[in-house]
Scaffold this motif. Sequence first.
Motif, PDB file in Angstrom:
ATOM      1  N   ALA A 130       0.860  -1.181   0.000  1.00  0.00           N
ATOM      2  CA  ALA A 130       0.000   0.000   0.000  1.00  0.00           C
ATOM      3  C   ALA A 130       0.899   1.235   0.000  1.00  0.00           C
ATOM      4  CB  ALA A 130      -0.898   0.004   1.237  1.00  0.00           C
ATOM      5  N   PHE A 131       0.614   2.151  -0.876  1.00  0.00           N
ATOM      6  CA  PHE A 131       1.315   3.428  -0.872  1.00  0.00           C
ATOM      7  C   PHE A 131       0.408   4.447  -0.189  1.00  0.00           C
ATOM      8  CE2 PHE A 131       3.250   1.123  -4.395  1.00  0.00           C
ATOM      9  CZ  PHE A 131       4.593   1.275  -4.085  1.00  0.00           C
ATOM     10  N   VAL A 132       0.854   4.934   0.956  1.00  0.00           N
ATOM     11  CA  VAL A 132       0.076   5.915   1.705  1.00  0.00           C
ATOM     12  C   VAL A 132       0.574   7.300   1.314  1.00  0.00           C
ATOM     13  CG1 VAL A 132      -0.599   6.762   3.984  1.00  0.00           C
ATOM     14  CG2 VAL A 132      -0.304   4.305   3.599  1.00  0.00           C
ATOM     15  N   LEU A 133      -0.291   8.051   0.657  1.00  0.00           N
ATOM     16  CA  LEU A 133       0.088   9.372   0.164  1.00  0.00           C
ATOM     17  C   LEU A 133      -0.121  10.416   1.250  1.00  0.00           C
ATOM     18  CD1 LEU A 133       0.026   7.690  -2.395  1.00  0.00           C
ATOM     19  CD2 LEU A 133      -1.122   9.584  -3.559  1.00  0.00           C
ATOM     20  N   ILE A 134       0.901  11.222   1.446  1.00  0.00           N
ATOM     21  CA  ILE A 134       0.878  12.281   2.449  1.00  0.00           C
ATOM     22  C   ILE A 134       1.193  13.601   1.757  1.00  0.00           C
ATOM     23  CG2 ILE A 134       1.954  13.171   4.561  1.00  0.00           C
ATOM     24  CD1 ILE A 134       0.430  10.583   5.058  1.00  0.00           C
ATOM     25  N   ALA A 155      -0.985  -6.534   8.806  1.00  0.00           N
ATOM     26  CA  ALA A 155       0.320  -6.992   8.303  1.00  0.00           C
ATOM     27  C   ALA A 155       0.480  -6.678   6.816  1.00  0.00           C
ATOM     28  CB  ALA A 155       0.519  -8.477   8.572  1.00  0.00           C
ATOM     29  N   VAL A 156       0.016  -5.492   6.420  1.00  0.00           N
ATOM     30  CA  VAL A 156       0.169  -5.021   5.043  1.00  0.00           C
ATOM     31  C   VAL A 156       1.311  -4.001   5.012  1.00  0.00           C
ATOM     32  CG1 VAL A 156      -0.891  -3.749   3.139  1.00  0.00           C
ATOM     33  CG2 VAL A 156      -2.256  -5.374   4.472  1.00  0.00           C
ATOM     34  N   THR A 157       2.360  -4.316   4.278  1.00  0.00           N
ATOM     35  CA  THR A 157       3.474  -3.375   4.157  1.00  0.00           C
ATOM     36  C   THR A 157       3.001  -2.118   3.442  1.00  0.00           C
ATOM     37  OG1 THR A 157       5.072  -5.172   4.054  1.00  0.00           O
ATOM     38  CG2 THR A 157       5.798  -3.029   3.229  1.00  0.00           C
ATOM     39  N   PHE A 158       3.326  -0.961   4.027  1.00  0.00           N
ATOM     40  CA  PHE A 158       2.964   0.290   3.361  1.00  0.00           C
ATOM     41  C   PHE A 158       4.188   1.199   3.261  1.00  0.00           C
ATOM     42  CE2 PHE A 158       2.251   1.365   7.841  1.00  0.00           C
ATOM     43  CZ  PHE A 158       2.775   2.643   7.941  1.00  0.00           C
ATOM     44  N   GLN A 159       4.184   2.020   2.231  1.00  0.00           N
ATOM     45  CA  GLN A 159       5.280   2.957   1.998  1.00  0.00           C
ATOM     46  C   GLN A 159       4.702   4.351   1.826  1.00  0.00           C
ATOM     47  OE1 GLN A 159       7.919   1.740  -1.135  1.00  0.00           O
ATOM     48  NE2 GLN A 159       9.449   3.296  -0.643  1.00  0.00           N
ATOM     49  N   VAL A 160       5.280   5.311   2.506  1.00  0.00           N
ATOM     50  CA  VAL A 160       4.788   6.680   2.424  1.00  0.00           C
ATOM     51  C   VAL A 160       5.336   7.361   1.172  1.00  0.00           C
ATOM     52  CG1 VAL A 160       5.064   8.986   3.448  1.00  0.00           C
ATOM     53  CG2 VAL A 160       4.248   7.085   4.842  1.00  0.00           C
ATOM     54  N   ARG A 175      12.080  19.971   8.249  1.00  0.00           N
ATOM     55  CA  ARG A 175      11.197  19.954   9.422  1.00  0.00           C
ATOM     56  C   ARG A 175      10.040  18.981   9.211  1.00  0.00           C
ATOM     57  NH1 ARG A 175       6.524  22.337   9.879  1.00  0.00           N
ATOM     58  NH2 ARG A 175       6.921  23.792   8.151  1.00  0.00           N
ATOM     59  N   ILE A 176       9.433  19.025   8.039  1.00  0.00           N
ATOM     60  CA  ILE A 176       8.301  18.136   7.771  1.00  0.00           C
ATOM     61  C   ILE A 176       8.774  16.690   7.674  1.00  0.00           C
ATOM     62  CG2 ILE A 176       6.422  17.607   6.177  1.00  0.00           C
ATOM     63  CD1 ILE A 176       6.516  20.615   5.364  1.00  0.00           C
ATOM     64  N   LEU A 177       9.916  16.468   7.026  1.00  0.00           N
ATOM     65  CA  LEU A 177      10.460  15.104   6.935  1.00  0.00           C
ATOM     66  C   LEU A 177      10.742  14.529   8.323  1.00  0.00           C
ATOM     67  CD1 LEU A 177      12.875  15.414   3.881  1.00  0.00           C
ATOM     68  CD2 LEU A 177      10.845  13.961   4.018  1.00  0.00           C
ATOM     69  N   ALA A 178      11.232  15.362   9.235  1.00  0.00           N
ATOM     70  CA  ALA A 178      11.500  14.893  10.603  1.00  0.00           C
ATOM     71  C   ALA A 178      10.208  14.457  11.287  1.00  0.00           C
ATOM     72  CB  ALA A 178      12.180  16.004  11.409  1.00  0.00           C
ATOM     73  N   GLN A 179       9.121  15.207  11.057  1.00  0.00           N
ATOM     74  CA  GLN A 179       7.826  14.839  11.642  1.00  0.00           C
ATOM     75  C   GLN A 179       7.323  13.528  11.068  1.00  0.00           C
ATOM     76  OE1 GLN A 179       4.591  14.967   9.957  1.00  0.00           O
ATOM     77  NE2 GLN A 179       3.352  14.588  11.780  1.00  0.00           N
ATOM     78  N   VAL A 180       7.491  13.358   9.762  1.00  0.00           N
ATOM     79  CA  VAL A 180       7.056  12.121   9.102  1.00  0.00           C
ATOM     80  C   VAL A 180       7.844  10.930   9.642  1.00  0.00           C
ATOM     81  CG1 VAL A 180       7.033  10.900   6.891  1.00  0.00           C
ATOM     82  CG2 VAL A 180       6.234  13.270   7.013  1.00  0.00           C
ATOM     83  N   GLU A 193      11.613   3.367   3.560  1.00  0.00           N
ATOM     84  CA  GLU A 193      12.071   4.384   2.606  1.00  0.00           C
ATOM     85  C   GLU A 193      10.910   5.290   2.248  1.00  0.00           C
ATOM     86  OE1 GLU A 193      15.670   2.212   0.071  1.00  0.00           O
ATOM     87  OE2 GLU A 193      13.672   2.404  -0.812  1.00  0.00           O
ATOM     88  N   LEU A 194      11.196   6.562   2.051  1.00  0.00           N
ATOM     89  CA  LEU A 194      10.198   7.534   1.636  1.00  0.00           C
ATOM     90  C   LEU A 194      10.392   7.866   0.164  1.00  0.00           C
ATOM     91  CD1 LEU A 194      10.581  10.066   4.609  1.00  0.00           C
ATOM     92  CD2 LEU A 194       8.966   8.153   4.443  1.00  0.00           C
ATOM     93  N   VAL A 195       9.292   8.208  -0.490  1.00  0.00           N
ATOM     94  CA  VAL A 195       9.356   8.678  -1.874  1.00  0.00           C
ATOM     95  C   VAL A 195       8.739  10.071  -1.912  1.00  0.00           C
ATOM     96  CG1 VAL A 195       8.787   8.214  -4.285  1.00  0.00           C
ATOM     97  CG2 VAL A 195       9.071   6.307  -2.687  1.00  0.00           C
ATOM     98  N   VAL A 196       9.488  11.030  -2.441  1.00  0.00           N
ATOM     99  CA  VAL A 196       9.010  12.407  -2.568  1.00  0.00           C
ATOM    100  C   VAL A 196       8.617  12.639  -4.020  1.00  0.00           C
ATOM    101  CG1 VAL A 196       9.649  14.848  -2.420  1.00  0.00           C
ATOM    102  CG2 VAL A 196      10.413  13.240  -0.658  1.00  0.00           C
ATOM    103  N   THR A 197       7.392  13.107  -4.241  1.00  0.00           N
ATOM    104  CA  THR A 197       6.889  13.251  -5.604  1.00  0.00           C
ATOM    105  C   THR A 197       6.227  14.603  -5.842  1.00  0.00           C
ATOM    106  OG1 THR A 197       4.677  12.371  -5.130  1.00  0.00           O
ATOM    107  CG2 THR A 197       6.393  10.767  -5.711  1.00  0.00           C
TER     108      THR A 197
END
Length: 216
Positions: A130-134, A155-160, A175-180, A193-197
């Motif tokens: 699951a890709f959780v979009l923030i 038990a579903v792997t998710f990536q932000v 600052r925002i990345l630190a909160q995430v 791992e995070l993906v920035v888009t």
Amino acid sequence: MQLPFPLAEEPDAETREAARKMFAGEVDFLKGVVAMDGLPPDDRAEVCFAGRSNVGKSSLINALTGRKGLARASNTPGRTQEINYFTLGADRYLVDLPGYGFANAPVDVVARWQNLLKAYLAGRASLRRAFVLIDFRHGIKSVDDEIMTLLDRSAVTFQVVLTKADKVKAKDQERILAQVRESLAKHPAAYPELVVTSSEAGEGLPTLRAIIAGLS
């Protein structure tokens, strides 16, 4: 010392091109699902995109596939009220989930599609990630934490995936990345791992395509 939840590395040229070709190939809308018994057979790998209403799920799917009208984008929160299935080639599904959180719809409608969302996340055997979009401007909110906790329990792997990066000032990003990162540390199902888009600027799209192409 490496930060927890680093940014995903960009793919090498060969991986990038293979993923680009996959997404440039045949991608079609299959169906919209309003109940679990309407889901297609779980006979191929699928990834889903979840996020707060108006976080940019449809825009990201359109940008990944290079098809402006594939997923319906709307400025009205809560427009996507069903699970929308798209075929990616002959052996994968892309799944656009209903937005959660605030939605401009009657309470009973909101409750119905939020229940569908939870049932899907908890019970889909073919779901690879699951890709959780923030929204990068806002970071992780309590309603995101609720969905992430559900994914932990299922038990579903998710990536932000952080969206709308083009709208975030450089001075605010760390600052925002630190909160995430701090929020994700509480979730055992979070992929590290995070993906920035940015759907508008194209930032991070080759990386996300390569990640999806690598899941089978």
